[in-house]
Design a protein around this motif. Structure first.
Motif, PDB file in Angstrom:
ATOM      1  N   LEU A  67      -3.229  -4.596  -9.213  1.00 22.91           N
ATOM      2  CA  LEU A  67      -2.813  -3.385  -8.506  1.00 22.91           C
ATOM      3  C   LEU A  67      -2.184  -2.337  -9.408  1.00 22.91           C
ATOM      4  N   MET A 114       2.074   1.729  -3.476  1.00 20.23           N
ATOM      5  CA  MET A 114       0.973   2.223  -4.310  1.00 20.23           C
ATOM      6  C   MET A 114       0.760   3.718  -4.096  1.00 20.23           C
ATOM      7  N   LYS A 115       0.777   4.173  -2.844  1.00 24.74           N
ATOM      8  CA  LYS A 115       0.619   5.602  -2.557  1.00 24.74           C
ATOM      9  C   LYS A 115       1.741   6.404  -3.188  1.00 24.74           C
ATOM     10  N   LYS A 119       0.832  -1.213   0.000  1.00 29.00           N
ATOM     11  CA  LYS A 119       0.000   0.000   0.000  1.00 29.00           C
ATOM     12  C   LYS A 119       0.865   1.260   0.000  1.00 29.00           C
ATOM     13  N   THR A 120       1.998   1.235   0.705  1.00 26.38           N
ATOM     14  CA  THR A 120       2.921   2.372   0.704  1.00 26.38           C
ATOM     15  C   THR A 120       3.470   2.602  -0.691  1.00 26.38           C
ATOM     16  N   ASN A 160      -4.325   4.184  -6.655  1.00 26.46           N
ATOM     17  CA  ASN A 160      -5.368   4.076  -5.639  1.00 26.46           C
ATOM     18  C   ASN A 160      -5.042   2.941  -4.682  1.00 26.46           C
ATOM     19  N   SER A 161      -4.781   3.264  -3.420  1.00 22.04           N
ATOM     20  CA  SER A 161      -4.395   2.251  -2.439  1.00 22.04           C
ATOM     21  C   SER A 161      -5.575   1.782  -1.599  1.00 22.04           C
ATOM     22  N   ASN A 162      -6.779   2.151  -2.003  1.00 19.52           N
ATOM     23  CA  ASN A 162      -7.974   1.732  -1.269  1.00 19.52           C
ATOM     24  C   ASN A 162      -8.537   0.414  -1.782  1.00 19.52           C
TER      25      ASN A 162
END
Length: 73
Positions: free
Chosen positions: A34, A13-14, A10-11, A19-21
């Motif tokens: 992803l 991706m951010k 997620k880090t 979109n990390s949601n």
């Protein structure tokens, strides 16, 4: 360990403005599900190696989250 790997993903991706949601599971494909590009995958490899001391891409491309978990286990 899975939660920590999910957090690393997620880090990345951010940092890549992705979109990390999205929901991540062990079967999630890093590229297809992803949208991680080669730069994001390189960052992922560095972060995982810093955390676990394992180069998950040493033997070639890793496609899924489960493959990362298997290599660091």
């Amino acid at each position: 360990m899975e939660d920590k790997i999910y957090k690393i993903i997620k880090t990345v991706m951010k940092n890549s403005s992705i979109n990390s949601n999205v929901e991540i599971s062990n079967h999630t494909n890093l590229r297809n599900d992803l949208s991680l590009d080669s730069l994001a995958l390189a960052e992922l490899a560095v972060r995982v190696e810093e955390e676990y001391g394992v180069d998950v891409f040493e033997d070639g491309i890793v496609e899924t989250v489960q493959e990362i978990i298997d290599k660091v286990s």
